[in-house]
Motif scaffolding. Structure first.
Motif, mmCIF file in Angstrom:
data_model
loop_
_atom_site.group_PDB
_atom_site.id
_atom_site.type_symbol
_atom_site.label_atom_id
_atom_site.label_comp_id
_atom_site.label_asym_id
_atom_site.label_seq_id
_atom_site.Cartn_x
_atom_site.Cartn_y
_atom_site.Cartn_z
ATOM 1 N N UNK B 50 -9.540 -12.400 -28.869
ATOM 2 C CA UNK B 50 -8.405 -13.310 -28.916
ATOM 3 C C UNK B 50 -7.095 -12.526 -29.006
ATOM 4 N N UNK B 51 -7.065 -11.525 -29.836
ATOM 5 C CA UNK B 51 -5.827 -10.765 -29.995
ATOM 6 C C UNK B 51 -5.452 -10.032 -28.718
ATOM 7 N N UNK B 52 -6.456 -9.515 -28.052
ATOM 8 C CA UNK B 52 -6.193 -8.829 -26.792
ATOM 9 C C UNK B 52 -5.628 -9.797 -25.761
ATOM 10 N N UNK B 53 -6.288 -10.929 -25.651
ATOM 11 C CA UNK B 53 -5.804 -11.964 -24.739
ATOM 12 C C UNK B 53 -4.366 -12.337 -25.080
ATOM 13 N N UNK B 54 -4.136 -12.509 -26.357
ATOM 14 C CA UNK B 54 -2.831 -12.940 -26.823
ATOM 15 C C UNK B 54 -1.754 -11.890 -26.526
ATOM 16 N N UNK B 55 -2.100 -10.641 -26.743
ATOM 17 C CA UNK B 55 -1.153 -9.573 -26.452
ATOM 18 C C UNK B 55 -0.796 -9.540 -24.976
ATOM 19 N N UNK B 56 -1.821 -9.639 -24.139
ATOM 20 C CA UNK B 56 -1.567 -9.591 -22.694
ATOM 21 C C UNK B 56 -0.826 -10.830 -22.226
ATOM 22 N N UNK B 57 -1.159 -11.972 -22.800
ATOM 23 C CA UNK B 57 -0.456 -13.183 -22.435
ATOM 24 C C UNK B 57 1.018 -13.089 -22.791
ATOM 25 N N UNK B 58 1.265 -12.429 -23.898
ATOM 26 C CA UNK B 58 2.643 -12.320 -24.354
ATOM 27 C C UNK B 58 3.436 -11.285 -23.563
ATOM 28 N N UNK B 59 2.804 -10.174 -23.240
ATOM 29 C CA UNK B 59 3.549 -9.071 -22.654
ATOM 30 C C UNK B 59 3.295 -8.825 -21.176
ATOM 31 N N UNK B 60 2.294 -9.490 -20.640
ATOM 32 C CA UNK B 60 2.076 -9.328 -19.219
ATOM 33 C C UNK B 60 1.159 -8.195 -18.849
ATOM 34 N N UNK B 61 1.592 -6.985 -19.101
ATOM 35 C CA UNK B 61 0.777 -5.824 -18.784
ATOM 36 C C UNK B 61 0.882 -4.819 -19.913
ATOM 37 N N UNK B 62 -0.251 -4.310 -20.337
ATOM 38 C CA UNK B 62 -0.253 -3.341 -21.433
ATOM 39 C C UNK B 62 -1.381 -2.344 -21.226
ATOM 40 N N UNK B 63 -1.244 -1.193 -21.842
ATOM 41 C CA UNK B 63 -2.362 -0.267 -21.917
ATOM 42 C C UNK B 63 -3.196 -0.621 -23.135
ATOM 43 N N UNK B 64 -4.392 -0.070 -23.191
ATOM 44 C CA UNK B 64 -5.257 -0.352 -24.331
ATOM 45 C C UNK B 64 -4.607 0.112 -25.632
ATOM 46 N N UNK B 65 -3.975 1.248 -25.622
ATOM 47 C CA UNK B 65 -3.380 1.712 -26.879
ATOM 48 C C UNK B 65 -2.217 0.840 -27.294
ATOM 49 N N UNK B 66 -1.471 0.338 -26.338
ATOM 50 C CA UNK B 66 -0.375 -0.567 -26.693
ATOM 51 C C UNK B 66 -0.921 -1.819 -27.370
ATOM 52 N N UNK B 67 -2.023 -2.308 -26.845
ATOM 53 C CA UNK B 67 -2.635 -3.474 -27.473
ATOM 54 C C UNK B 67 -3.042 -3.159 -28.902
ATOM 55 N N UNK B 68 -3.634 -1.994 -29.061
ATOM 56 C CA UNK B 68 -4.045 -1.589 -30.391
ATOM 57 C C UNK B 68 -2.879 -1.543 -31.364
ATOM 58 N N UNK B 69 -1.759 -1.003 -30.909
ATOM 59 C CA UNK B 69 -0.598 -0.924 -31.798
ATOM 60 C C UNK B 69 -0.067 -2.304 -32.126
ATOM 61 N N UNK B 70 0.087 -3.101 -31.098
ATOM 62 C CA UNK B 70 0.689 -4.404 -31.338
ATOM 63 C C UNK B 70 -0.153 -5.258 -32.281
ATOM 64 N N UNK B 71 -1.458 -5.199 -32.097
ATOM 65 C CA UNK B 71 -2.282 -6.136 -32.844
ATOM 66 C C UNK B 71 -3.058 -5.476 -33.974
ATOM 67 N N UNK B 72 -2.668 -4.247 -34.296
ATOM 68 C CA UNK B 72 -3.246 -3.571 -35.454
ATOM 69 C C UNK B 72 -4.763 -3.476 -35.387
ATOM 70 N N UNK B 73 -5.261 -3.078 -34.226
ATOM 71 C CA UNK B 73 -6.702 -2.917 -34.111
ATOM 72 C C UNK B 73 -7.050 -1.477 -33.739
ATOM 73 N N UNK B 74 -8.146 -1.020 -34.255
ATOM 74 C CA UNK B 74 -8.634 0.299 -33.912
ATOM 75 C C UNK B 74 -9.014 0.328 -32.437
#
Lengths: 155, 155
Positions: B50-74
């Motif tokens: 869900x967080x990954x989906x949410x991050x991409x929905x919000x930002x459009x395009x991201x790298x995996x590490x960007x997702x990790x930073x934004x959503x505080x996931x390892x």
DNA sequence: TTTCGATGGTTACAAATGAAACCAGTTTGG
DNA sequence: CCAAACTGGTTTCATTTGTAACCATCGAAA
């Protein structure tokens, strides 16, 4: 400052960083992870084990279900935590006289010693965390959490 | 004198119910568990997904590490979530031109559709939760969380 | 160049978790 | 009484997680 996350301009976008469930979880996770060092690094306890120890230290004698209620853990977690603490000889079980399904749990000397050793560390942790806040911020977090707790309780 | 009352003054006893890390975690857990129905029951997503989906929905395009930073996931959580969303054909990977370690992730139509379907539900959830609080309570929780977040950030 | 340390990301394995089935004992309603 | 429903607690099994090792690539420095 109100939580205005979703009042944002774009209606179909969710701003994750301002989303209450996410903020709450992230914060709790960070705090909990920090705090876990106190019971994990020093004694290799898991969180359910720590909570069980803490419940018993606080109340003296409890049944497994009472521990579950107090510390908001599912009974399987409690069961496993109790088993492990028993294996360490940190607690003992005493069968109930009237109801043979029930066991009364209590800490042994060793368990109590470990508890007494960790309590000051736990208090210091909380104190230091709160020390980073101003008086009004401390009030805010206390009131805010209480209010949310109450709101959830009422369904 | 009561047996074991609100003895927060007793120095060697920790009152778990009032202990900040515990309160925070319990609250976050309850809220998160409630909220998870929105993405779990309807689409069988996990929280990282869900967080990954949410991050991409919000930002459009991201790298995996960007997702990790934004959503505080390892990064392992991100990696697995991305793999699952890819398997569902909810996102696609595009290799970076300059750095072949990096992949740019973006939602497909289907992924975006699912995102757009869930956003209003998420917003409604938050709105209804906050509606149970008074204005000053909403301010309190917002300020309190922000303050704690800042305090943690500064180490 | 060659090498060495960082970085993006995946994988392997052990430990923690949740859901549901389960066991024993207890209560309730007929 | 006795079966059915319930309760305290444990176990089983599948899923999720955390840690560490790993692979490939990149950047800097010798």
């Amino acid at each position: 400052m109100a939580i205005k996350s979703e009042a944002s301009d774009e209606p179909e976008i969710l701003n994750l960083e301002n989303f209450l469930p996410y903020r709450l979880y992230r914060l709790a996770d960070a705090v909990s992870r920090e705090f876990s060092r106190i019971y994990k690094d020093s004694h290799g306890l898991t969180r359910p084990e720590w909570r069980t120890l803490s419940g018993l230290g606080q109340h003296g004698t409890m049944t497994a279900s009472a521990i579950g209620e107090q510390s908001a853990m599912h009974k399987t977690k409690v069961s496993r935590a109790v088993a492990e603490l028993e294996r360490r000889r940190w607690l003992t079980r005493t069968p109930d006289e009237n109801d043979r399904r029930v066991e009364h749990l209590a800490l042994t000397k060793a368990g109590l010693a470990a508890y007494r050793e960790m309590v000051p560390l736990a208090k210091a942790f909380e104190r230091e965390l709160l020390a980073k806040l101003s008086v009004s911020e401390r009030e805010a977090i206390a009131n805010g959490l209480a209010a949310l707790q109450a709101a959830l309780g009422k369904g």
